[in-house]
Design an enzyme around this catalytic site. Structure first.
Site, PDB file in Angstrom:
ATOM      1  N   LYS A 277     124.689  97.561  91.033  1.00 15.01           N
ATOM      2  CA  LYS A 277     125.742  98.196  90.224  1.00 15.01           C
ATOM      3  C   LYS A 277     126.394  97.172  89.283  1.00 15.01           C
ATOM      4  CE  LYS A 277     128.460 101.059  88.386  1.00 15.01           C
ATOM      5  NZ  LYS A 277     129.860 100.991  88.404  1.00 15.01           N
TER       6      LYS A 277
ATOM      7  N   GLY B 148     131.354 107.454  85.745  1.00 15.15           N
ATOM      8  CA  GLY B 148     132.713 107.812  85.346  1.00 15.15           C
ATOM      9  C   GLY B 148     133.164 109.091  86.031  1.00 15.15           C
TER      10      GLY B 148
ATOM     11  N   VAL C 245     138.779 102.897  96.887  1.00 15.61           N
ATOM     12  CA  VAL C 245     140.020 102.252  96.449  1.00 15.61           C
ATOM     13  C   VAL C 245     139.649 101.059  95.578  1.00 15.61           C
ATOM     14  CG1 VAL C 245     141.263 103.011  98.521  1.00 15.61           C
ATOM     15  CG2 VAL C 245     140.226 100.735  98.483  1.00 15.61           C
TER      16      VAL C 245
ATOM     17  N   HIS D 208     124.084  96.693  86.474  1.00 19.42           N
ATOM     18  CA  HIS D 208     124.187  97.921  85.667  1.00 19.42           C
ATOM     19  C   HIS D 208     125.352  97.785  84.693  1.00 19.42           C
ATOM     20  CE1 HIS D 208     126.376 101.654  84.876  1.00 19.42           C
ATOM     21  NE2 HIS D 208     125.217 102.273  84.849  1.00 19.42           N
ATOM     22  N   ASN D 209     126.483  97.324  85.207  1.00 20.95           N
ATOM     23  CA  ASN D 209     127.662  97.195  84.346  1.00 20.95           C
ATOM     24  C   ASN D 209     127.477  96.115  83.291  1.00 20.95           C
ATOM     25  OD1 ASN D 209     128.746  99.122  86.015  1.00 20.95           O
ATOM     26  ND2 ASN D 209     130.711  98.107  86.225  1.00 20.95           N
TER      27      ASN D 209
ATOM     28  N   GLU E 264     125.522  97.627  80.768  1.00 25.32           N
ATOM     29  CA  GLU E 264     126.412  98.565  80.046  1.00 25.32           C
ATOM     30  C   GLU E 264     127.209  97.805  78.974  1.00 25.32           C
ATOM     31  OE1 GLU E 264     128.950 100.984  82.713  1.00 25.32           O
ATOM     32  OE2 GLU E 264     130.656 100.301  81.549  1.00 25.32           O
TER      33      GLU E 264
ATOM     34  N   SER F 102     128.009 105.129  89.730  1.00 20.58           N
ATOM     35  CA  SER F 102     128.232 105.079  88.283  1.00 20.58           C
ATOM     36  C   SER F 102     128.227 106.470  87.676  1.00 20.58           C
ATOM     37  CB  SER F 102     127.144 104.261  87.588  1.00 20.58           C
ATOM     38  OG  SER F 102     127.321 104.344  86.183  1.00 20.58           O
TER      39      SER F 102
ATOM     40  N   LEU G 169     142.363 108.780  96.880  1.00 24.60           N
ATOM     41  CA  LEU G 169     142.258 109.932  95.984  1.00 24.60           C
ATOM     42  C   LEU G 169     142.692 109.640  94.552  1.00 24.60           C
ATOM     43  CD1 LEU G 169     143.361 112.881  98.306  1.00 24.60           C
ATOM     44  CD2 LEU G 169     141.063 112.338  97.491  1.00 24.60           C
ATOM     45  N   ALA G 170     142.140 108.592  93.965  1.00 23.84           N
ATOM     46  CA  ALA G 170     142.300 108.442  92.513  1.00 23.84           C
ATOM     47  C   ALA G 170     141.269 109.386  91.898  1.00 23.84           C
ATOM     48  CB  ALA G 170     142.066 106.997  92.111  1.00 23.84           C
TER      49      ALA G 170
HETATM   50  C1  6PG Z   1     130.346 103.230  85.580  1.00 24.06           C
HETATM   51  C2  6PG Z   1     131.177 102.254  84.806  1.00 24.06           C
HETATM   52  C3  6PG Z   1     132.504 101.982  85.430  1.00 24.06           C
HETATM   53  C4  6PG Z   1     133.425 101.178  84.501  1.00 24.06           C
HETATM   54  C5  6PG Z   1     133.191  99.682  84.655  1.00 24.06           C
HETATM   55  C6  6PG Z   1     133.395  98.862  83.429  1.00 24.06           C
HETATM   56  O1  6PG Z   1     129.236 102.843  85.885  1.00 24.06           O
HETATM   57  O2  6PG Z   1     130.790 104.349  85.838  1.00 24.06           O
HETATM   58  O3  6PG Z   1     130.474 101.039  84.725  1.00 24.06           O
HETATM   59  O4  6PG Z   1     132.275 101.409  86.678  1.00 24.06           O
HETATM   60  O5  6PG Z   1     133.273 101.627  83.226  1.00 24.06           O
HETATM   61  O6  6PG Z   1     134.067  99.246  85.638  1.00 24.06           O
HETATM   62  O7  6PG Z   1     134.733  98.781  83.104  1.00 24.06           O
HETATM   63  P1  6PG Z   1     135.331  97.691  82.114  1.00 24.06           P
HETATM   64  O8  6PG Z   1     134.687  97.918  80.783  1.00 24.06           O
HETATM   65  O9  6PG Z   1     136.784  97.990  82.096  1.00 24.06           O
HETATM   66  O10 6PG Z   1     135.029  96.335  82.679  1.00 24.06           O
END
Ligand code: 6PG
Length: 472
Positions: A182, A130, A74, A185-186, A189, A128, A10-11
């Site tokens: 994922k 947030g 977790v 995706h990051n 990002e 994903s 539960l974070a």
């Molecule tokens: C998401 C984000 C999330 C987080 C990443 C990147 O898709 O909701 O990608 O998972 O922002 O872990 O975090 P960092 O920038 O700290 O590596």
């Protein structure tokens, strides 16, 4: 009361997912290693809702409808294995565990191998969006067996973001496919964020624009082809005021970035599979360099950039060029990301559907953008597209954008502004599109000092070695 699904951890992401599931009509059981966290949640944000707070793991499992569905939220790595080991003896054949964290896809592959023979379904489901996404509709990228997917599908498709009546959640493929998607995706990002930072740096350093002025530029860009969550975030950030100084808050933020590892994993995979991910690489390295703050402060007194350069061009032309550089570089970054998917699918036996990936990234996730519709259309036109740049729509955009793109990069270089991701993207474009590269010389060098042999242009398939002259 029996729960439709149970969530461990539960974070804030876990809590928000529970509230999202409950709001969509599901009863949810929750468990956390520290019980006070459960009590606080069920008596606080979860009060009066169809949420069952369990005191022990045994109570938690007992409260679940069969087949039991357990979602783990977790920290990635050993904590996930610890939860699996704790819950496993309490489960029975046909039950399912899914991990919603940013796990390494090879960890998920290992866990699938360990659990499936025991009759337990295991899925790695990338989530994903947030905190907001988790609460109101994330993008979910589930991987595992098809059978496992059918079990979680009704819940996942209902709690995910919806775009034009379609859920931002589709089955990605077997074992680690969801976590892999994922991770990329990051990586993308990271690339998107760095590209935006480079655009910002040109505007503020070359044109001397204030945060307030740039807020307007980004808000404007958000109305056009760059329309995306991260551009919107940028305009909001640039518009925020610092209460302490009365100036722009962004100017008070220390330029030193952290990273949790998914960008690095993207690069590790790209290198392993022999795929270029240079835009993401530039983004990861820019974060690494940013973290050397003390060294940079010291170096700024010793190493100097170009002297006496003053921008004398037209401001609006440069702003428009920076826009084009941003859009074109973004296309390159996605072209690299999707090329990586293509190789990974071959390597790991996944049937990744590129159109599906673009579809579920249109909403809920951090990289959501209008432009993902164009990517989906490109793969609808040609599911076997080798590189996104070759789709007629993207070819024409790159053609249109390239003069501005080059002007923005050249201007930045002239003014001593580092644009590693813009530059790497442009170099990828210029390398990929050229029939002839200087690699003929490289091959000759290799043959010269190592007898590595080379292929002649007039006899393809024939590898020869030459005794090159050692003096002329
Ligand atoms: C998401 C984000 C999330 C987080 C990443 C990147 O898709 O909701 O990608 O998972 O922002 O872990 O975090 P960092 O920038 O700290 O590596």
């Amino acid at each position: 009361m029996q729960a439709d699904i149970g969530l461990v951890g539960l974070a804030v992401m876990g809590e928000n997912l529970v509230l999202n599931m409950e709001e969509k009509g599901f009863t949810v059981a929750v468990y956390n290693r520290t019980h006070s966290v459960v009590e606080k949640f069920v008596n606080g944000r979860g009060a009066g809702k169809k949420i069952i707070g369990a005191k022990t793991m045994a109570d938690f499992v007992k409260s679940l409808k069969k087949p039991r569905k357990v979602m783990i939220m977790v920290k990635a790595g050993a904590p996930v294995d610890a939860v699996i080991n704790e819950v496993l003896p309490l489960l029975e054949k046909g039950d399912l565990i899914t991990d919603g964290g940013n796990s390494l896809f090879t960890d998920t592959q290992r866990r699938v191998k360990e659990l499936e023979p025991k009759g337990i379904h295991y899925m790695g489901s990338g989530v994903s969006g947030g905190e907001e996404g988790a609460r109101h509709g994330p993008s979910i990228m589930p991987g595992g067996s098809k059978e496992a997917w059918e079990i979680v599908k009704p819940i996942f498709t209902k709690i995910s973001a919806q775009v034009e009546g379609e859920a931002c959640c589709r089955y990605m493929g077997t074992d680690g496919a969801g976590n892999y998607v994922k991770t990329i995706h990051n990586g993308i990002e990271y690339g998107d964020m760095q590209l935006i930072c480079e655009a910002y740096d040109i505007l503020r350093t070359v044109l001397g624009m204030s945060a307030k002025d740039m807020q307007g530029v980004f808000a404007d860009w958000n109305k056009g082809e760059l329309d995306s969550f991260l551009i919107e975030v940028t305009s909001h950030v640039l518009g925020a005021k610092d209460e302490k100084t009365g100036g722009a808050l962004v100017d008070m933020v220390l330029d030193k970035a952290g990273q949790k590892g998914t960008g690095k994993w993207t690069l590790q995979s790209a290198t392993e599979l022999g795929v270029v991910a240079s835009t993401i690489n530039a983004a990861v390295e820019a974060r690494i360099l940013s973290a050397l703050k003390d060294q940079r402060v010291a170096a700024s007194k010793i190493l100097h950039g170009p002297k006496d350069v003053k921008f004398e061009g037209d401001k609006d032309t440069l702003v428009k060029s920076v826009h084009d550089a941003l859009y074109a570089s973004k296309i390159i970054s996605y072209a690299q990301g999707f090329a990586l998917f293509g190789r990974a699918a071959q390597e790991y036996g996944w049937k990744l559907n590129f159109g599906d990936i673009a579809t579920i990234w249109r909403g809920g996730c951090i990289i959501r953008a209008r432009f993902l519709n164009r990517i989906k259309e490109a793969y609808d036109r040609n599911p076997n597209l080798e590189n996104l740049m070759l789709d007629p729509f993207f070819t024409s955009v790159l053609d249109r954008a390239q003069s501005g793109w080059r002007y923005a990069v050249a201007t930045a270089v002239q003014h001593g502004v580092a644009v590693p991701a813009f530059g790497a993207s442009l170099a990828y474009f210029d390398s990929y599109r050229r029939e002839s590269l200087p690699t003929n010389l490289l091959q000759a060098q290799r043959d010269y000092f190592g007898a590595h042999t080379y292929e002649r242009t007039d006899a393809l398939g024939t590898f020869v070695h030459t005794e090159w002259p050692h003096s002329l």
